[in-house]
Design an enzyme around this catalytic site. Sequence first.
Site, PDB file in Angstrom:
ATOM      1  N   LYS A   1      -1.226  19.375 -51.278  1.00  0.00           N
ATOM      2  CA  LYS A   1      -2.067  20.149 -52.177  1.00  0.00           C
ATOM      3  C   LYS A   1      -2.050  21.643 -51.890  1.00  0.00           C
ATOM      4  O   LYS A   1      -2.871  22.393 -52.409  1.00  0.00           O
ATOM      5  CB  LYS A   1      -3.509  19.624 -52.096  1.00  0.00           C
ATOM      6  CG  LYS A   1      -3.642  18.181 -52.596  1.00  0.00           C
ATOM      7  CD  LYS A   1      -5.079  17.696 -52.535  1.00  0.00           C
ATOM      8  CE  LYS A   1      -5.201  16.266 -53.042  1.00  0.00           C
ATOM      9  NZ  LYS A   1      -6.579  15.740 -52.957  1.00  0.00           N
TER      10      LYS A   1
ATOM     11  N   GLY B   1       4.050  11.866 -40.675  1.00  0.00           N
ATOM     12  CA  GLY B   1       4.191  10.439 -40.472  1.00  0.00           C
ATOM     13  C   GLY B   1       5.451  10.117 -39.691  1.00  0.00           C
ATOM     14  O   GLY B   1       6.435  10.859 -39.736  1.00  0.00           O
ATOM     15  N   GLY B   2       5.429   9.011 -38.950  1.00  0.00           N
ATOM     16  CA  GLY B   2       6.610   8.601 -38.196  1.00  0.00           C
ATOM     17  C   GLY B   2       7.000   9.611 -37.152  1.00  0.00           C
ATOM     18  O   GLY B   2       6.172  10.094 -36.375  1.00  0.00           O
ATOM     19  N   ASP B   3       8.281   9.962 -37.124  1.00  0.00           N
ATOM     20  CA  ASP B   3       8.799  10.977 -36.213  1.00  0.00           C
ATOM     21  C   ASP B   3       9.195  12.205 -37.026  1.00  0.00           C
ATOM     22  O   ASP B   3       9.778  12.075 -38.114  1.00  0.00           O
ATOM     23  CB  ASP B   3      10.019  10.440 -35.466  1.00  0.00           C
ATOM     24  CG  ASP B   3      10.573  11.448 -34.479  1.00  0.00           C
ATOM     25  OD1 ASP B   3      10.170  11.414 -33.312  1.00  0.00           O
ATOM     26  OD2 ASP B   3      11.411  12.293 -34.883  1.00  0.00           O
TER      27      ASP B   3
ATOM     28  N   VAL C   1       0.844  -1.206   0.000  1.00  0.00           N
ATOM     29  CA  VAL C   1       0.000   0.000   0.000  1.00  0.00           C
ATOM     30  C   VAL C   1       0.874   1.249   0.000  1.00  0.00           C
ATOM     31  O   VAL C   1       0.674   2.181  -0.789  1.00  0.00           O
ATOM     32  CB  VAL C   1      -0.960   0.002   1.200  1.00  0.00           C
ATOM     33  CG1 VAL C   1      -1.717   1.326   1.281  1.00  0.00           C
ATOM     34  CG2 VAL C   1      -1.942  -1.157   1.104  1.00  0.00           C
TER      35      VAL C   1
ATOM     36  N   PRO D   1       3.644   5.300 -37.524  1.00  0.00           N
ATOM     37  CA  PRO D   1       3.828   4.620 -38.801  1.00  0.00           C
ATOM     38  C   PRO D   1       2.575   4.466 -39.648  1.00  0.00           C
ATOM     39  O   PRO D   1       2.674   4.053 -40.795  1.00  0.00           O
ATOM     40  CB  PRO D   1       4.360   3.250 -38.376  1.00  0.00           C
ATOM     41  CG  PRO D   1       3.762   3.028 -37.029  1.00  0.00           C
ATOM     42  CD  PRO D   1       3.748   4.373 -36.372  1.00  0.00           C
TER      43      PRO D   1
ATOM     44  N   PRO E   1       9.092  -1.235  10.592  1.00  0.00           N
ATOM     45  CA  PRO E   1      10.309  -2.014  10.833  1.00  0.00           C
ATOM     46  C   PRO E   1      10.922  -2.581   9.552  1.00  0.00           C
ATOM     47  O   PRO E   1      12.108  -2.904   9.516  1.00  0.00           O
ATOM     48  CB  PRO E   1       9.832  -3.138  11.759  1.00  0.00           C
ATOM     49  CG  PRO E   1       8.367  -3.258  11.508  1.00  0.00           C
ATOM     50  CD  PRO E   1       7.902  -1.876  11.180  1.00  0.00           C
TER      51      PRO E   1
ATOM     52  N   GLY F   1       3.148  -0.645 -43.657  1.00  0.00           N
ATOM     53  CA  GLY F   1       3.300  -1.244 -42.336  1.00  0.00           C
ATOM     54  C   GLY F   1       2.371  -0.684 -41.284  1.00  0.00           C
ATOM     55  O   GLY F   1       2.123   0.520 -41.231  1.00  0.00           O
TER      56      GLY F   1
ATOM     57  N   MET G   1      12.262   4.888 -47.803  1.00  0.00           N
ATOM     58  CA  MET G   1      12.102   5.593 -49.074  1.00  0.00           C
ATOM     59  C   MET G   1      13.021   5.032 -50.164  1.00  0.00           C
ATOM     60  O   MET G   1      13.558   5.771 -50.979  1.00  0.00           O
ATOM     61  CB  MET G   1      12.354   7.100 -48.894  1.00  0.00           C
ATOM     62  CG  MET G   1      11.438   7.751 -47.884  1.00  0.00           C
ATOM     63  SD  MET G   1      11.798   9.514 -47.630  1.00  0.00           S
ATOM     64  CE  MET G   1      13.365   9.425 -46.771  1.00  0.00           C
TER      65      MET G   1
ATOM     66  N   ASP H   1       0.536  15.442 -43.623  1.00  0.00           N
ATOM     67  CA  ASP H   1       1.301  14.777 -44.670  1.00  0.00           C
ATOM     68  C   ASP H   1       0.525  13.586 -45.215  1.00  0.00           C
ATOM     69  O   ASP H   1      -0.331  13.014 -44.534  1.00  0.00           O
ATOM     70  CB  ASP H   1       2.640  14.272 -44.120  1.00  0.00           C
ATOM     71  CG  ASP H   1       3.733  15.325 -44.198  1.00  0.00           C
ATOM     72  OD1 ASP H   1       3.492  16.357 -44.843  1.00  0.00           O
ATOM     73  OD2 ASP H   1       4.808  15.113 -43.617  1.00  0.00           O
TER      74      ASP H   1
END
Length: 410
Positions: free
Chosen positions: A222, A253-255, A26, A177, A46, A366, A337, A200
Amino acid sequence: MAEHPAYPVGLRLSGRRVVVLGGGQVAQRRLPALIAAGADIVLVSPEATPSVEAMADAGEITWVRRGYEDGDLAEAWYALIATSDPAANTAASAEAERHRVWCVRSDDADQATAWTPATGHSEGVTVAVLTTHARGRDPRHTAAIRDAVVEGLRDGTLVAPHHRTRTPGVALVGGGPGDPDLITVRGRRLLAEADVVIADRLGPRDLLAELPPHVEVIDAAKIPYGRYMAQEAINHALVEHAKQGKAVVRLKGGDPFVFGRGMEEVQALAEAGIPCTVVPGISSSISVPGAAGIPVTHRGVAHEFTVVSGHVAPDDERSLVDWPSLAKLTGTLVVLMGVDKIGKIAETLVAHGRPPATPVALVQEGTTAAQRRVDATLATVAETVRAEDVKPPAVIVIGEVVRVGPAPSA
């Protein structure tokens, strides 16, 4: 007392004495929040669990290594009673009552003067849920309510508008991804609060359908370019919308900083005096292989992995990649890519020492419903890509790790 509901209140315990009796599970669960609140914590017990002992060793709490004694709660503002000795718990509870110390009891909530709510946090907001009455208390139910509210705040399904003047700014969000569930919690929350989203093509498109009707969604592919180059036009759009006082999310996308040109956008915003928050995303370079059952590292197989861009061929004068050196590495090579250049890449790697039988996996789309994996070797990958009609986006994994996992389904 049990006939009346508890009165909810937030305790400001910074620098104030808090006594915790008992060093078991706890205490282990409750101590981190008390430490985060800045309380001056004295643990009387203790013995303690290894995690609680580590808190004492780190100086986060003061540990008095003995059982409870009358007077331990003197000068305390708050007490947590959680020993395994019912008699000690009763005596400590009585002392707390005498000294008017708010007291939580883990063994008997009805005899306590305070209850610990189920709590959660989301971006500066603490959600605390209490059962109305002691009778019929159900900790699992209150925890479930807490979880539902916190998750709603985090993922944007529960939106509470900010009634304050907002500083113009941009959030550069890595969307992951492709699977919408793989965006970060913070990224999803910022999307829910956005006025404008500039997205994107490779961002998690399904998330855009969840946005409220008033949100302006702009496809970065666009944007009218006019006298601008493509990236300059995107930078211009970010600055202009932010200057209008709107909350702008740049969804990538991604990082953002892994072949995402994110720093170019951060620099453009800085030059315009626009504050920018960067929210990292899960890079496809590791997540897509993982989703296809391929570890980029594996004990005894690969101790390193290298991520490179394949958007220009090895013999292109614009290439910054040292392909001859990469060919000499024994670890995993992840190419992003590079679908249309994989033939030349494979040829170069073999020419500089990589065995032609080195396994290659191409994972198309993916983490999405359209994901598929195509396997080959360096010797066969160019023809395989043509025969299997592999299209971008696809992550290419080169190395012995391709053979580590279960064989791909047909």
